[in-house]
Each structure stands twice: as C-alpha cells, then as structure tokens.
Scaffold this motif. Structure first.
Motif, PDB file in Angstrom:
ATOM      1  N   VAL A 185       0.852  -1.200   0.000  1.00 43.16           N
ATOM      2  CA  VAL A 185       0.000   0.000   0.000  1.00 43.16           C
ATOM      3  C   VAL A 185       0.885   1.247   0.000  1.00 43.16           C
ATOM      4  O   VAL A 185       2.042   1.204   0.405  1.00 43.16           O
ATOM      5  N   LEU A 186       0.311   2.340  -0.453  1.00 46.32           N
ATOM      6  CA  LEU A 186       0.864   3.657  -0.151  1.00 46.32           C
ATOM      7  C   LEU A 186       0.038   4.209   1.001  1.00 46.32           C
ATOM      8  O   LEU A 186      -1.191   4.093   0.996  1.00 46.32           O
ATOM      9  N   GLY A 187       0.708   4.800   1.982  1.00 42.96           N
ATOM     10  CA  GLY A 187      -0.015   5.333   3.123  1.00 42.96           C
ATOM     11  C   GLY A 187       0.456   6.728   3.462  1.00 42.96           C
ATOM     12  O   GLY A 187       1.616   7.064   3.232  1.00 42.96           O
ATOM     13  N   LEU A 188      -0.464   7.532   3.958  1.00 41.86           N
ATOM     14  CA  LEU A 188      -0.037   8.839   4.453  1.00 41.86           C
ATOM     15  C   LEU A 188      -0.949   9.318   5.559  1.00 41.86           C
ATOM     16  O   LEU A 188      -2.107   8.911   5.662  1.00 41.86           O
ATOM     17  N   SER A 189      -0.384  10.164   6.402  1.00 41.14           N
ATOM     18  CA  SER A 189      -1.100  10.744   7.535  1.00 41.14           C
ATOM     19  C   SER A 189      -0.905  12.241   7.506  1.00 41.14           C
ATOM     20  O   SER A 189       0.231  12.716   7.452  1.00 41.14           O
ATOM     21  N   GLY A 219      -3.664  14.250  11.485  1.00 44.81           N
ATOM     22  CA  GLY A 219      -4.389  13.251  12.255  1.00 44.81           C
ATOM     23  C   GLY A 219      -5.246  12.297  11.444  1.00 44.81           C
ATOM     24  O   GLY A 219      -5.840  11.381  12.006  1.00 44.81           O
ATOM     25  N   GLU A 220      -5.334  12.513  10.135  1.00 45.22           N
ATOM     26  CA  GLU A 220      -6.094  11.572   9.307  1.00 45.22           C
ATOM     27  C   GLU A 220      -5.131  10.682   8.511  1.00 45.22           C
ATOM     28  O   GLU A 220      -4.189  11.178   7.901  1.00 45.22           O
ATOM     29  N   VAL A 268      -2.718  11.076  -5.277  1.00 47.33           N
ATOM     30  CA  VAL A 268      -1.913   9.891  -5.044  1.00 47.33           C
ATOM     31  C   VAL A 268      -1.610   9.311  -6.418  1.00 47.33           C
ATOM     32  O   VAL A 268      -2.531   9.065  -7.197  1.00 47.33           O
ATOM     33  N   THR A 269      -0.347   9.149  -6.729  1.00 44.81           N
ATOM     34  CA  THR A 269      -0.007   8.697  -8.085  1.00 44.81           C
ATOM     35  C   THR A 269       0.848   7.449  -8.019  1.00 44.81           C
ATOM     36  O   THR A 269       1.597   7.241  -7.068  1.00 44.81           O
ATOM     37  N   VAL A 317      -8.652  14.126  -0.689  1.00 46.42           N
ATOM     38  CA  VAL A 317      -8.379  15.156   0.305  1.00 46.42           C
ATOM     39  C   VAL A 317      -8.068  14.428   1.605  1.00 46.42           C
ATOM     40  O   VAL A 317      -8.855  13.604   2.062  1.00 46.42           O
ATOM     41  N   VAL A 318      -6.890  14.657   2.187  1.00 44.42           N
ATOM     42  CA  VAL A 318      -6.506  13.991   3.428  1.00 44.42           C
ATOM     43  C   VAL A 318      -6.147  15.060   4.458  1.00 44.42           C
ATOM     44  O   VAL A 318      -5.311  15.929   4.192  1.00 44.42           O
TER      45      VAL A 318
END
Lengths: 141, 234
Positions: free
Chosen positions: A105-109, A112-113, A139-140, A131-132
């Motif tokens: 996976v690609l993940g991001l924070s 707080g989300e 996300v590419t 929108v995060v």
C-alpha cells in the motif's frame, strides 16, 4: 460505427494489452514504436524548486530542477486509464476482508487523518484525487 | 503524492496516456497542462515549468500500515484488484514500455532502490544493500540524511538527520522489530521510533526528524532520470 473509429478502438485495445498484460508484450516490443500514435520532443524549462527541505545550491542561487529536451510518447488517449475522482473508503475491518497483510500500500497521515491505497488497485487507475486531513492531493502510481 | 493546490487553486488530475522515459504523465482538468510524475512539474501547456509540491508518503505492507495507524481509512477495492496487473512486470527484466535510455550495469535493471534528491544531488540506495545495513547515516550534497529500511515489510524511509542545525548519528537499538524498531543517536543517546522519526525518550524527546525528498523506483528508471546519481553500495 465508422471504419476509423473501429481502427482506433482496436489499436487502443492492443496497446492496453501491451500495457496491462505484460506477457503479451514479449513478442511485440519491436513493433511498439510504430504503434505509438506519436512521439514528440518537448522542451521543459528549468524552474526554482519549492519546498522548505531543499537547500540553496552552493552558488547561492535557488536550486533548479532538471530542464531540457524530453521525448514525450503517446501510447493511449486521455483517460484510457481512468483516474479516480471520487474515492470511497472503508475501515480496517472491511479492508481486512479484501487485503492480505503482505499486500503493498501507499499510506499517508496528515493532520491526524490516515489513509491507505492498495498498490494493485493503483496499478489500474494510476491517480487518486483525494483530500486527506483537509489537504487536496493526488496519489499517483 | 502531490498537492493539488497550484498557484492557490485546487486542480484535479487525469492520466494522459503519455509517457516520458516510461513514467506517468498526468494532465489537469482545469488547464490541460501535462505534468511529469518523475520531474514533479508541468512540462507542456499553460502551467509548464510550475513545480508540484511533494507530500511524503510511505510504501509498505497493509499489515504494517494498519499496525502503525489502526484508525486508517482504506481506499475501497469493492472486491476487485486481487491481482496487480503489473505483477509479472515487477519480476522480469524488461525496462518499461519503451526500453531504457542507456544501460548501467552497476545494478540489475529491476532492482528496487530508494532514490534521494536533495537540491539536485541524487543518490540511490538499493533494497539489497539496505537489507544488510538497515540504518545508513549519509551525506547527500550538503545535507545529512538518514535512511532506515525495514526488511520485513520493504519499507524505506529517508530523513534529514539534522536537529537544530546539528547532524545526529543513528544506530539500531537491539534488533529490528517492525514498527517498534528504536534508533538511538550517538550524540545525545535519545531514543527514536524508526518508523515516524520521533524521539520518545532522552534530551531530544518530542523532536521529529523531517522526511527528505525520496522516491522508490526501479534502478533503470532512477538512473535514466538521474544519470549523475551516486549509488550506495553498503
């Protein structure tokens, strides 16, 4: 349906096979160049790099990224690979029914989300407009 | 990941069907400008030359990500995408759709690297070498960088290891332990969580290392785009 449109669709299907069925590509790589509907050289201007983490270059000028001539190849039409514009999300419980622990996976924070994007799914869409944490981002893959 | 805010306005992106050196070219629906993923900038159209703001992201396994963020949301697969359409491509020797620009046999074409780009100074760290040396204190250009690699999940993280203007030197505390792996800096003996770069104990408790601009890539693509790249060899 006009002959032209049939030819176009057939070509698109063929190129999609090349892109998405890698095994199919083995025997036809040599023909790919002629299949490409166009290839052009574009000149990309160098430009200042933004971002606080990047330091000025040693001559004191703002850092610049690569410019110059690049070959732009057209393989498919716009949106032949459909980017995601209205992403929908599930929680961990539901995701666990669809993903194994070793799926990439690609993940991001942000603020707080946290969000995760399956890489096998990204391979079919290339881009997710999302929108995060209040930040509009792409996300590419 | 890129911010979709460009010159103060929100944009949305689609796939152009075009490639530059085998890498994605996007377009935006508002101006039809073409954007190169690898160059992080507009390459043709109204916004050509404009830089995209990069947002750091982690590539890891689902198992590791949900441990890190149990409250995470997940893009809905709707029961599809059980097989990655590029799965065979990841394994074989082919260089993209159009082949590589030049050959460089310092590494196998498809070796995975994490590439670091600091003000135009580039360096690639092969997963193979990081597997043997999961903590690398290095200098790229004039910046001090820290590369941490979690072998069990294939997660590569690059940090700026300067805190308040002073470079720190990190080592593993004990054995790697997934997301619980702790690093210690020699200068202050503070303890840091390797996965998020935050000090949890010691003089520097509460400090977080900045992520440095990095990019996971196959070796052939990284060196096509960055022909002057250095290569870490362990």
């Amino acid at each position: 349906m006009s002959i032209g449109r049939i030819v176009l669709l057939t070509t698109a299907g063929f190129v999609l096979l090349l892109v998405f069925v890698p095994g199919f590509r083995n025997g036809v790589t040599g023909r790919l160049t002629s299949l490409s509907s166009s290839s052009e050289t574009i000149t990309v201007p160098a430009s200042p790099i933004q971002g606080s983490r990047l330091q000025p270059s040693s001559d004191g000028n703002p850092p610049t990224s690569v410019g110059g001539n690049l070959k732009l190849i057209t393989l498919l039409g716009f949106d032949a690979i459909p980017a995601i514009l209205d992403p929908e999300f599930v929680d961990v419980g539901v995701a666990d029914t669809e993903m194994t622990p070793d799926e990439l996976v690609l993940g991001l924070s942000i603020n707080g989300e946290s969000k995760a994007y399956s890489i096998p799914m990204l391979s079919s869409h290339e881009i997710v407009n999302d929108v995060v944490g209040g930040v509009p981002l792409a996300v590419t893959w | 990941m890129y911010s979709r805010t460009i010159n103060g306005k929100e944009h949305t992106f689609g796939v152009s069907g075009k490639l530059i050196m085998n890498a994605l070219v996007m377009y935006d629906h508002q101006t039809d400008t073409l954007w190169s993923q690898f160059l992080r900038k507009g390459v043709r159209g109204e916004l050509a030359g404009t830089e995209l703001e990069v947002i750091p992201v982690i590539q890891t396994t689902w198992g590791t990500w949900k441990e890190l963020h149990p409250d995470t949301l997940v893009l809905d697969k709707r029961g599809r995408y059980s097989r990655d359409s590029y799965r065979d491509y990841y394994q074989d020797g082919r260089a993209g759709v159009i082949g590589e620009t030049f050959s460089d046999d310092r590494l196998e074409r498809k070796a995975m690297v994490v590439g670091v780009d600091i003000a135009g100074n580039t360096k690639a760290y092969p997963f193979g070498a990081l597997s043997d040396n999961p903590v690398v204190n290095d200098t790229v250009g004039e910046s001090h960088t820290l590369v941490y690699f979690d072998d069990s999940s294939g997660t590569a993280l690059v940090y700026d290891r300067e805190v308040d203007g002073n470079p720190l030197t990190f080592r593993l505390e004990g054995e790697p332990n997934g997301i619980l792996t702790v690093l210690v800096d020699e200068e202050t003996s503070s303890r840091w969580m390797a996965f998020n770069g935050t000090a949890i104990e010691g003089e520097l408790k509460g400090q977080t290392l900045d992520r440095a601009l990095s990019h996971l890539s196959f070796w052939f693509a990284w060196k096509d785009w960055n022909p002057d790249t250095e290569l870490y060899s362990g």
